[in-house]
Structure formats: structure tokens, C-alpha cells
Motif scaffolding. Structure first.
Motif, PDB file in Angstrom:
ATOM      1  N   GLY A  54       0.815  -1.204   0.000  1.00 18.44           N
ATOM      2  CA  GLY A  54       0.000   0.000   0.000  1.00 18.44           C
ATOM      3  C   GLY A  54       0.852   1.259   0.000  1.00 18.44           C
ATOM      4  N   ILE A  55       1.878   1.274   0.839  1.00 15.54           N
ATOM      5  CA  ILE A  55       2.794   2.428   0.862  1.00 15.54           C
ATOM      6  C   ILE A  55       3.530   2.538  -0.462  1.00 15.54           C
ATOM      7  N   TRP A  56       3.974   1.400  -0.990  1.00 14.70           N
ATOM      8  CA  TRP A  56       4.691   1.366  -2.269  1.00 14.70           C
ATOM      9  C   TRP A  56       3.824   1.942  -3.389  1.00 14.70           C
ATOM     10  N   SER A  57       2.550   1.528  -3.434  1.00 10.22           N
ATOM     11  CA  SER A  57       1.669   2.008  -4.497  1.00 10.22           C
ATOM     12  C   SER A  57       1.308   3.477  -4.313  1.00 10.22           C
ATOM     13  N   ALA A  58       1.207   3.934  -3.055  1.00  9.62           N
ATOM     14  CA  ALA A  58       0.956   5.351  -2.816  1.00  9.62           C
ATOM     15  C   ALA A  58       2.119   6.201  -3.322  1.00  9.62           C
ATOM     16  N   VAL A  59       3.339   5.702  -3.126  1.00 11.39           N
ATOM     17  CA  VAL A  59       4.516   6.417  -3.636  1.00 11.39           C
ATOM     18  C   VAL A  59       4.492   6.480  -5.157  1.00 11.39           C
ATOM     19  N   ALA A  60       4.037   5.395  -5.802  1.00 13.87           N
ATOM     20  CA  ALA A  60       3.930   5.406  -7.258  1.00 13.87           C
ATOM     21  C   ALA A  60       2.967   6.487  -7.725  1.00 13.87           C
ATOM     22  N   ALA A  61       1.842   6.651  -6.998  1.00 18.71           N
ATOM     23  CA  ALA A  61       0.885   7.701  -7.347  1.00 18.71           C
ATOM     24  C   ALA A  61       1.493   9.084  -7.163  1.00 18.71           C
ATOM     25  N   VAL A  62       2.266   9.246  -6.099  1.00 19.51           N
ATOM     26  CA  VAL A  62       2.940  10.530  -5.864  1.00 19.51           C
ATOM     27  C   VAL A  62       3.908  10.834  -7.003  1.00 19.51           C
ATOM     28  N   GLY A  63       4.674   9.828  -7.410  1.00 23.79           N
ATOM     29  CA  GLY A  63       5.662  10.041  -8.466  1.00 23.79           C
ATOM     30  C   GLY A  63       5.041  10.496  -9.765  1.00 23.79           C
ATOM     31  N   ALA A  64       3.909   9.883 -10.126  1.00 25.76           N
ATOM     32  CA  ALA A  64       3.246  10.263 -11.371  1.00 25.76           C
ATOM     33  C   ALA A  64       2.789  11.712 -11.335  1.00 25.76           C
ATOM     34  N   ALA A  65       2.359  12.188 -10.157  1.00 22.26           N
ATOM     35  CA  ALA A  65       1.885  13.572 -10.044  1.00 22.26           C
ATOM     36  C   ALA A  65       3.028  14.565  -9.874  1.00 22.26           C
TER      37      ALA A  65
END
Length: 536
Positions: A151-162
Motif C-alpha cells: 500500500g505504501i509502495w503504491s501510494a509512492v507510485a501515485a505521488v511520483g506520477a503527479a
């Protein structure tokens, strides 16, 4: 783990125990953040790059596309190589290559050098992405903890895209365009020694030789498929020679790759994983979620800028709630998965996303900020919930010895789904948009045909015509675009409902004590059974 122990080895083996594993997660998330940011950071720098090194239209296309193209093509190669030679080793080599390629891209003085540097960045990204997930699979053997880590890993992926476009815009306001690459170097210089000290080494099954021919077949085949899909998304017809050759050649190589793996005693990718309903369904859900939604972000950006007349910064701010909602879903995903189980979580995520997409069909020519806010929040939360549940189920279902290959399959599915989604939804959009401009009063046939290519081109034609004819074309193009957007949203919603039905094949609950959860000797970095139990 093979090899002679060193002084640092005990510290690396202990990194998975206690609080240290969360430090490992931080290192892995920084890796992912860099790769995710680099996928989008160049977009805002394209005008500055064009002005400085004067690339041709084809060279500019390769500058933008070569990074995701190379990265997607090599995920399986490096994911399986990490299982064989060591996932930490591949990750650290990826760090080094990413830093070198970033410096080369920042100093590029010609389009050819920048294309080569972006290709090397893609190679580094392909080393990093599956390694982060496979190491995470090893460091968090307990499924409940692993769900929180994913969950933390995927949240970071969302942050990176933005963050990519925002960071790029900030750097371009203060420095030259090469700074969008140069920012990677200090982060890599920090990540390399920390990763070498803290990250545990692990491998999968080392029996038999590594299938070099199979790895190259997979890489070239995926390159052809992704390249062909990108050409379809760029408006090339399916029967265009370059597109057809890429798709047919890539497909033939992938079919030959699958047949080769089935015959080999020690295959590169254990295709028996796909016989497990949870694994194959999770991969299908990832593809379908991205296929249904990735094109919508591009269309939404055009709607906000060309129909509502918002600036690029205002457009980014309007889309920001989608990213924030995705981050929130990633952070609470572990709780949701434990409460609802994979089947209900993924299925409800698809349904919530489909509802958000249908809600957005109320968008028209007038700005409705409240509607857009609600739609984007539901869209981001539903999408991330779906992807989180699918990724977690896929990774947990795969044997620990094949973690690198499983992670690479997941990432490849993501990339293929995104590429196919852009091509499919773009085609639906164009098919619904163009007929509305076929017979605009006072507009010549050639002008109407040119305006039917895109809304931006329609505005250019309208400006050249001027007067009442130009205004009529502008209004007709705007109305046709909104109609096409509505049709595309409904098609996307139908695909999402199909995904909700597909997700019913996932397990009802989390199996936290299955046989795949206990790492073997190689996966536990040479640990004894007592060490493996302590990791829990």
C-alpha cells in the motif's frame, strides 16, 4: 544465498528483521519514486528541449517514448535475471546505470545523445522496478505486513506520477531543461551506499542455465508489441506497414517464447503460475484497469484545457485530487484487504471506478468544479483500490522463488494495459468526434477533414478561417469533443464492469499461512528456519 560472506552480509541479512525492514521499504520507495517521476518529468520540458537541440518531429517522438518503450520491453528480462543472480545486485546496478544515464541526458547536446540517454534510463528503470517488488516480497513474508508495505509502495507510485510534471515545471522556471535529469544523480549517490548496506540479497531457483535466448525473445517481442500499440495510440492505422510488422513480429516472438518455456526443464518464467486462478485473474485485472482508464487522463487534460480553457497549472491542480485519493487508497489498502478480502476489494474497486466514470458523463461545455472534484476523487480511490488488491494477490500467489519474474509480469501487464488503453480509447474518441465535423455550414470540406483529427487542430483551422465560419467550426468541434468524451467514458465504464465480474475469480479472503508465504533457503538470504520465522 551463494557467495562468500562479508562483514556487511550479517547486517544485510538482519535488515529484514524488526524495524529495519521498514527502513528497507523506504529505500525501495525512493527507488520507485525516481522511476515514476522520470516517466513524466520530461513532458513539461519538451518545448525547451525543442528550442535548444532542434530535434525533428520523429526524433522528438523517440525522445519522449523511448524511455517507457525500453523499460516495458526489458522488465521480464531483468526480473528473471534478478531471480538468478541476485535481486539486490540487479537493483544496485540499476541505480548506477540510472545515475550515469541521468548525467548523460542532462548534458546532451544533440537529439541522438538524448535518445540514447533516455534509452539507458529505460534499461535502469527495468532493473529497478521488478527488483523493488521482489525484494519487498522477500523482506515482508507475513502477508498482512506485506499488504501494508505494498500500500505504501503504491501510494509512492501515485505521488511520483503527479510530482513529475510539477517538479519539471519548477526546475524549468529556475534552471535549464537538463536539470530535470540532473536531480536524479544526488538521490542515486545516496541510494547506492544505503542500498548496499541495508538491502538483503536473495535469489530464486538457480537450477539449470539461465535462458539467454528466451530472455532476448521476450525483450524483442515485448518491444514490438509495445511499439505497435504506441503507434496505434498515435493515430497510425492497424494495417500501416510499420504498425502491422511490429505487432505481428512481436506477437510471433512472444508465442515462440511461451512455447519455448513450456518445453524447458528450467524455464525462464514459470508459466504454471498462470494456472493459479488468483494469479492469472490478478494479471487480467491489472491489464483491464489500465486499459479502461489510462486514456481518460489524457482526454480529461484536453477537456480541461481546450473545452474549459484552463491553464496547464490549473489543469494540474484540478487533476491533483485524483492523485491524493489514490495515495489515500494505497495507505488504507491493507486494512480494506484484510476486512473485505481480495475478491470483494477488487470487485468493489472496479464498481466504484465505473460509478465515477459514469458520473463524469455529466461534464459539458460549462465548468462544474464540484462534479469534477467528486468524480476525480472517486476515480482515484477506486482505481488504486483495484490495482492494490490485484498487485497484492498476484505477488502473494507467486512462489517466493519466482518473485522477480512475477513482479516483472505485473509491471509488464501495467505497461501493456496502459498502451492498449491509449490506443483503444483514443480510437473510440476519434470515431465519436470526427463525424460531428463532417458538414459544418460555411466550412470547406478539406478544412472539416483537418479539424476532425483533433480538437487542437480544429481550433487552429477555425483561427485560420476566422469570421462566422471559424466560430461555427470552433463550437461544432467543442460539442463533438464533449460527445466523444461521453461515449469514451461509457465504453470505459463497460470495461470496468467487466473487470468487476472478472475479479469474482479471486480468493474470498486472505490466506496468510499458505505454503508460498514461507521463503525457501535461497529466498531467506541463507537464513535458517528460525531466522525465517523471526521475519514474521
Amino acid at each position: 544465498m551463494s557467495g562468500t560472506p562479508t562483514a556487511a552480509a550479517p547486517r544485510r541479512r538482519d535488515a529484514g528483521a524488526g524495524a529495519h525492514r521498514w527502513v528497507v521499504l523506504v529505500v525501495l520507495c525512493v527507488s520507485l519514486l525516481l522511476v515514476a517521476v522520470d516517466a513524466t518529468v520530461l513532458h513539461v520540458a519538451v518545448p525547451a528541449v525543442t528550442e535548444d537541440i532542434k530535434p525533428s518531429a520523429m526524433e522528438l517522438l523517440w525522445i519522449v517514448d523511448v524511455y517507457p518503450l525500453v523499460c516495458a520491453s526489458l522488465l521480464i528480462l531483468f526480473g528473471t535475471l534478478g531471480d538468478r543472480v541476485g535481486r539486490r545486485r540487479i537493483l544496485l546496478l540499476g541505480y548506477a546505470l540510472f545515475g550515469v544515464a541521468s548525467g548523460l541526458a542532462a548534458c546532451a547536446d544533440s537529439p541522438q545523445v538524448l535518445i540514447a540517454a533516455r534509452a539507458l534510463l529505460g534499461v535502469g528503470g527495468a532493473m529497478i522496478m521488478p527488483a523493488t517488488l521482489s525484494i519487498l516480497r522477500q523482506v515482508f513474508p507475513d502477508r498482512r505486513e506485506r499488504a501494508l508495505a505494498i500500500g505504501i509502495w503504491s501510494a509512492v507510485a501515485a505521488v511520483g506520477a503527479a510530482v513529475g510534471p510539477l517538479l519539471g515545471g519548477f526546475l524549468l522556471e529556475h534552471f535549464w531543461w537538463g536539470s530535470v535529469f540532473l536531480v536524479n544523480i544526488p538521490l542515486m549517490l545516496v541510494s547506492l551506499p544505503i542500498g548496499r548496506l541495508l538491502l538483503p540479497e536473495s535469489t530464486g531457483d538457480r537450477d539449470g542455465p539461465w535462458d539467454v535466448v528466451g530472455a532476448l525473445m521476450a525483450a524483442v517481442g515485448l518491444f514490438g508489441i509495445v511499439f505497435g500499440v504506441k503507434r496505434l495510440g498515435g493515430g497510425h492505422p492497424p494495417l500501416d506497414p510499420g504498425t502491422a510488422l511490429a505487432l505481428l513480429g512481436g506477437g510471433a516472438l512472444l508465442i515462440a517464447f511461451v512455447r519455448r518455456q513450456r518445453r524447458r526443464k528450467h524455464p525462464l518464467v514459470d508459466l504454471r503460475m498462470f494456472a493459479r486462478p488468483a494469479f492469472s485473474t490478478s494479471v487480467g485485472c491489472i491489464v483491464l484497469a489500465m486499459l479502461a482508464l489510462v486514456g481518460l487522463e489524457l482526454i480529461a487534460a484536453q477537456y480541461l484545457q481546450l473545452v474549459l480553457g484552463l491553464s496547464p497549472l490549473e489543469t494540474g491542480l484540478r487533476l491533483l485530487p485524483l492523485t491524493v485519493a489514490a495515495m489515500a487508497a494505497g495507505l488504507v489498502g491493507s486494512h480494506l484487504l484484510h476486512r473485505f478480502g481480495p475478491r470483494r476489494m477488487v470487485s468493489l474497486g472496479f464498481c466504484l471506478t465505473a460509478f465515477a466514470v459514469v458520473l463524469l458523463t455529466a461534464m459539458g461545455r460549462q465548468d462544474n468544479a464540484g462534479l469534477l472534484l467528486a468524480g476525480f476523487v472517486l476515480l482515484g480511490f477506486g482505481l488504486e483500490t483495484t490495482l492494490f488488491g490485484a498487485y497484492e494477490s498476484m505477488l502473494s500467489e507467486a512462489p517466493a522463488s519466482s518473485a522477480g519474474g512475477a513482479a516483472a509480469i505485473g509491471e509488464t501487464s501495467y505497461q501493456l494495459g496502459a498502451g492498449i488503453g491509449i490506443a483503444l480509447l483514443g480510437s473510440v474518441m476519434n470515431a465519436a468526434y470526427a463525424p460531428g465535423l463532417a458538414s459544418v455550414p460555411g466550412v470547406p470540406g478539406p478544412a472539416s477533414q483537418a479539424a476532425g483529427h483533433s480538437l487542437g487542430e480544429a481550433y487552429e483551422v477555425a483561427d485560420r478561417l476566422g469570421g462566422s465560419s471559424g466560430e461555427a467550426l470552433r463550437q461544432a468541434a467543442r460539442d463533438s469533443f464533449v460527445h466523444g468524451l461521453h461515449v469514451t467514458l461509457l465504453v470505459s465504464a463497460a470495461l470496468l464492469v467487466l473487470g468487476a465480474v472478472m475479479a469474482l475469480r479471486l480468493p474470498r479472503g486472505m490466506d496468510c499461512a499458505g505454503p508460498a508465504e514461507v521463503p525457501g533457503p535461497r529466498e531467506a538470504s541463507g537464513a535458517t528456519p528460525a531466522r525465517a520465522e523471526s521475519l514474521r
